[in-house]
Design a protein around this motif. Structure first.
Motif, mmCIF file in Angstrom:
data_model
loop_
_atom_site.group_PDB
_atom_site.id
_atom_site.type_symbol
_atom_site.label_atom_id
_atom_site.label_comp_id
_atom_site.label_asym_id
_atom_site.label_seq_id
_atom_site.Cartn_x
_atom_site.Cartn_y
_atom_site.Cartn_z
ATOM 1 N N THR B 70 -50.557 14.771 0.533
ATOM 2 C CA THR B 70 -50.123 13.827 1.550
ATOM 3 C C THR B 70 -50.936 12.508 1.377
ATOM 4 O OG1 THR B 70 -49.432 15.760 2.799
ATOM 5 C CG2 THR B 70 -49.817 13.790 4.136
ATOM 6 N N THR B 71 -52.496 12.797 1.022
ATOM 7 C CA THR B 71 -53.089 11.897 1.056
ATOM 8 C C THR B 71 -52.713 10.873 0.001
ATOM 9 O OG1 THR B 71 -54.624 13.330 -0.557
ATOM 10 C CG2 THR B 71 -55.232 12.913 1.973
ATOM 11 N N ALA B 72 -52.444 11.292 -1.262
ATOM 12 C CA ALA B 72 -51.983 10.341 -2.265
ATOM 13 C C ALA B 72 -50.506 9.730 -1.869
ATOM 14 C CB ALA B 72 -51.555 11.128 -3.538
ATOM 15 N N LEU B 73 -49.849 10.354 -1.005
ATOM 16 C CA LEU B 73 -48.489 9.531 -0.519
ATOM 17 C C LEU B 73 -48.879 8.575 0.606
ATOM 18 C CD1 LEU B 73 -45.747 12.206 -0.701
ATOM 19 C CD2 LEU B 73 -45.905 10.028 -1.935
ATOM 20 N N ILE B 74 -49.684 8.897 1.345
ATOM 21 C CA ILE B 74 -50.183 7.760 2.384
ATOM 22 C C ILE B 74 -50.610 6.819 1.640
ATOM 23 C CG2 ILE B 74 -51.870 7.287 4.254
ATOM 24 C CD1 ILE B 74 -51.887 10.288 5.284
ATOM 25 N N GLU B 75 -51.302 6.789 0.561
ATOM 26 C CA GLU B 75 -51.832 5.757 -0.180
ATOM 27 C C GLU B 75 -50.909 4.853 -0.767
ATOM 28 O OE1 GLU B 75 -54.757 6.249 -3.128
ATOM 29 O OE2 GLU B 75 -56.050 7.677 -2.110
ATOM 30 N N ARG B 76 -49.950 5.458 -1.413
ATOM 31 C CA ARG B 76 -48.613 4.665 -1.891
ATOM 32 C C ARG B 76 -48.076 4.113 -0.780
ATOM 33 N NH1 ARG B 76 -45.997 9.111 -5.821
ATOM 34 N NH2 ARG B 76 -48.048 9.813 -6.557
ATOM 35 N N ASN B 77 -47.762 4.690 0.258
ATOM 36 C CA ASN B 77 -47.102 4.091 1.387
ATOM 37 C C ASN B 77 -47.850 2.800 2.106
ATOM 38 O OD1 ASN B 77 -44.233 5.160 1.683
ATOM 39 N ND2 ASN B 77 -45.264 7.021 1.861
ATOM 40 N N TRP B 78 -49.022 3.044 2.072
ATOM 41 C CA TRP B 78 -49.986 1.934 2.638
ATOM 42 C C TRP B 78 -50.034 0.900 2.000
ATOM 43 C CZ3 TRP B 78 -51.212 2.000 7.585
ATOM 44 C CH2 TRP B 78 -52.192 1.037 7.905
ATOM 45 N N LYS B 79 -49.915 0.896 0.718
ATOM 46 C CA LYS B 79 -49.917 -0.042 -0.155
ATOM 47 C C LYS B 79 -48.637 -0.698 -0.043
ATOM 48 C CE LYS B 79 -52.574 1.364 -4.204
ATOM 49 N NZ LYS B 79 -52.437 2.165 -5.380
ATOM 50 N N LYS B 80 -47.431 -0.372 0.226
ATOM 51 C CA LYS B 80 -46.144 -0.981 0.421
ATOM 52 C C LYS B 80 -46.059 -1.728 1.638
ATOM 53 C CE LYS B 80 -43.100 2.451 -1.485
ATOM 54 N NZ LYS B 80 -42.184 3.552 -1.337
ATOM 55 N N LEU B 81 -46.812 -1.106 2.780
ATOM 56 C CA LEU B 81 -46.952 -1.758 3.827
ATOM 57 C C LEU B 81 -47.766 -3.115 4.047
ATOM 58 C CD1 LEU B 81 -47.580 1.261 6.897
ATOM 59 C CD2 LEU B 81 -45.440 -0.289 6.137
ATOM 60 N N ARG B 82 -48.872 -2.835 3.362
ATOM 61 C CA ARG B 82 -49.636 -3.850 3.159
ATOM 62 C C ARG B 82 -49.136 -5.185 2.396
ATOM 63 N NH1 ARG B 82 -55.182 -2.579 0.405
ATOM 64 N NH2 ARG B 82 -55.694 -4.621 1.122
ATOM 65 N N ALA B 83 -48.137 -4.915 1.346
ATOM 66 C CA ALA B 83 -47.397 -5.716 0.647
ATOM 67 C C ALA B 83 -46.579 -6.512 1.464
ATOM 68 C CB ALA B 83 -46.993 -5.119 -0.797
ATOM 69 N N ALA B 84 -45.740 -5.715 2.244
ATOM 70 C CA ALA B 84 -44.740 -6.037 3.189
ATOM 71 C C ALA B 84 -45.569 -7.288 4.329
ATOM 72 C CB ALA B 84 -44.093 -4.962 3.913
ATOM 73 N N GLU B 85 -46.697 -6.599 4.518
ATOM 74 C CA GLU B 85 -47.238 -7.454 5.804
ATOM 75 C C GLU B 85 -47.689 -8.932 4.984
ATOM 76 O OE1 GLU B 85 -50.339 -6.205 8.949
ATOM 77 O OE2 GLU B 85 -51.205 -6.826 7.176
ATOM 78 N N GLU B 86 -48.233 -8.916 3.615
ATOM 79 C CA GLU B 86 -48.585 -9.849 3.183
ATOM 80 C C GLU B 86 -47.349 -10.906 3.064
ATOM 81 O OE1 GLU B 86 -51.207 -11.001 1.583
ATOM 82 O OE2 GLU B 86 -52.512 -9.277 1.904
ATOM 83 N N GLU B 87 -46.280 -10.324 2.635
ATOM 84 C CA GLU B 87 -45.122 -11.315 2.570
ATOM 85 C C GLU B 87 -44.690 -11.881 3.837
ATOM 86 O OE1 GLU B 87 -40.563 -10.435 1.060
ATOM 87 O OE2 GLU B 87 -42.158 -9.114 0.439
#
Lengths: 360, 360
Positions: B70-87
């Protein structure tokens, strides 16, 4: 103030049976005891041969029991939310949905059980609450809620308070926080609401990390796989700052070396009626267990008690004043003392169950 | 398209061992198999004697396995969220928090596992995914996510779309939905975002309720408590529309009467190596099991297959076009056919495992 007792171990090690026997031990010596059964597959109701409802019922003198009902608690809380919405009437989201319709999503069991534990504790009616939860993972997730959720609230509360999203949401959060947590908040400010929420979580964290308030025991049998599982759960508990007071081993195998320095109580396989005598003294023990966290500023070392784990199973990272430790699929953020904040973690090794992280 | 197989039963009935044996049965006849292990106390990694990571690794020919992280998947999804936020850069909530800091709250395991199951399924790499989840309750909660969350989204999506809160949140939800679900949404409209999200959940629900895509087996032993637990899990599964294809009984007791009309596979206690032969044909079975829901407009009756439950354990309520059934601490909303909408439920009784609700 109650002490919560919970047993951790692989399925089939007899956690429910032991929980019931320990509860009886305490009830019979006059302590006021509540057993909370979370799992549909838990056998406590069947062992008691009493159909358990969602509210505490006396099953023996001094002994109350209930089968935790998430659906019933969702209903109660939803009613409160709807009432809060009626009163504030700036938002119309809840009132068109009736509490009897609401389904259960993952996590709600643990959040609501945590909140209910708080209420039972505050009621002052119990000396001991025996919590027979689900699998090891979900039980740890639950006891970690104040710690983990507290971190999210601290970390996002400020950002949310500054953002336009937060300003819109503030009057929405305030009645939710107030009605669900039974706390008063005087203002619509998001910062104050999250601040008060943080206080409640901090109190919860202090309770969960105080062995007088929450004491865990590991359960194992002769099966070596049950020992491996118990050791993983031990490490996971320690990472979260929860106190494991000892191990209960059902059977003949000598596993003491696997649980050093914890006290190990060996008990013989016996019918339920004979178990309470073998479990005396465990629920009200004051075990001397290693401190979960030792910060030694002189030698610039943070020592975290993480038994049952190897260095390969632990991952460290550091962001500003926080040291983050990941193990057993959990993560915990430790706030470093001020004198460490300009330093970086430079090495880590295990000794005597402690992970020693040195800074330079 | 993969078929997901999962075993339900009380702890200690040997679910992990049987899961591994069934997976081997399929891998050895050339099927492409993935085993997903969710619990820290699960023994699959120990039985395989391979340290499992968070990504699939081949452990035997055709057989991949992983320990869900779960911790690894939280990391992956958080990266996606941050990228979406950046954009999008209209909101600044995520970018100040690093993925390595995020703790795990209850429920995240099940939500992320559900989402990962979808990805593995869409990958087309597997014929069978064996899911060795946690306790019965959390596993049912997980498989019910599309159904339950879909209801919440439908019911609140419209209200949220109309409210000022929803209008503020729309540009916030859109990148979240888009990045986490890998779906495209062309607009900032809350209604369209929740609409697209609903579609994904409806697809998920159809998969979970299709026995070709998700097949559950109950596991019991000679212990009558394990039978009682399996029957509760059977009723709970059926309420959620999930298909239980049979029972696996380890031992000598004849429990057929407890699981009628399901096929019962009796298997002898045997070392792991001898189990696969005893489990042949289960994973790719097309069991004939009772239809979960039968609506008979002619006699104004809704029949819901709820084996293992008694009338006292089931609670009904009706709101407009919805019939809500509560049992085993779960709740399911059934949309009634148009011809029933002016009628009220007037009686309910059990026959042959079906709850027959008559309307007048």
């Amino acid at each position: 103030m109650a002490r919560v007792i919970s047993l951790l171990g692989k399925g089939g090690t007899g956690r429910s049976t032991l929980t019931l026997a320990m509860a009886r031990t305490e009830a019979r010596r006059g302590k006021r005891v509540l057993i909370v059964n979370l799992e549909p597959t838990s056998t406590i109701g069947l062992l008691l041969d009493v159909p358990l409802g969602g509210d505490p019922q006396e099953v023996e003198p001094n002994l109350q029991a209930l089968h935790f009902s998430t659906t019933a608690l969702i209903e109660r809380n939803w009613k409160k939310l709807r009432a809060a919405e009626e009163e504030y009437s700036r938002i119309v989201l809840f009132r068109e949905v009736y509490e009897q319709e609401l389904g259960v999503l993952p996590g709600l069991d643990q959040f609501l059980a945590m909140s209910a534990l708080r209420d039972w504790d505050l009621s002052g009616k119990y000396d001991f609450i025996f919590f027979d939860g689900g699998s090891g993972l979900d039980q740890l997730r639950m006891f970690a809620v104040p710690e983990q959720l507290g971190w999210y609230v601290r970390r996002f509360g400020d950002a949310l308070g500054r953002s336009p999203v937060g300003q819109i949401l503030a009057p929405f959060f305030e009645p939710i926080t107030r009605s669900l947590l039974n706390i008063s908040v005087d203002t619509d400010s998001m910062r104050q609401t999250t601040g008060r929420f943080s206080d409640v979580l901090n109190e919860g964290r202090a309770v969960m990390q105080d062995p007088q308030r929450l004491l865990l025991y590991l359960v194992a049998t002769d099966d070596p796989l049950s020992v491996a599982a118990a050791r993983r759960l031990w490490g996971g508990s320690q990472l979260l700052g929860l106190t494991v007071g000892g191990a209960i081993v059902r059977g003949d195998a000598d596993w003491q070396g696997n649980f050093d320095p914890l006290p190990v109580r060996k008990i013989a396989h016996a019918p339920l009626g004979d178990l309470p005598a073998q479990l005396e003294g465990l629920a009200d023990a004051n075990p001397t267990v290693p401190a979960p966290l030792v910060i030694d500023e002189a030698v610039r070392t943070v020592r975290i008690f993480l038994p049952g784990l190897t260095k390969k199973q632990v991952e460290l990272s550091q962001y500003g004043p926080e040291l983050t430790v990941r193990a057993v699929d959990q993560r915990r953020n430790f706030t470093l003392p001020a004198s460490f904040r300009t330093l970086r973690a430079s090495g880590a090794k295990f000794a005597d169950g402690y992970l020693n992280v040195t800074f330079a």
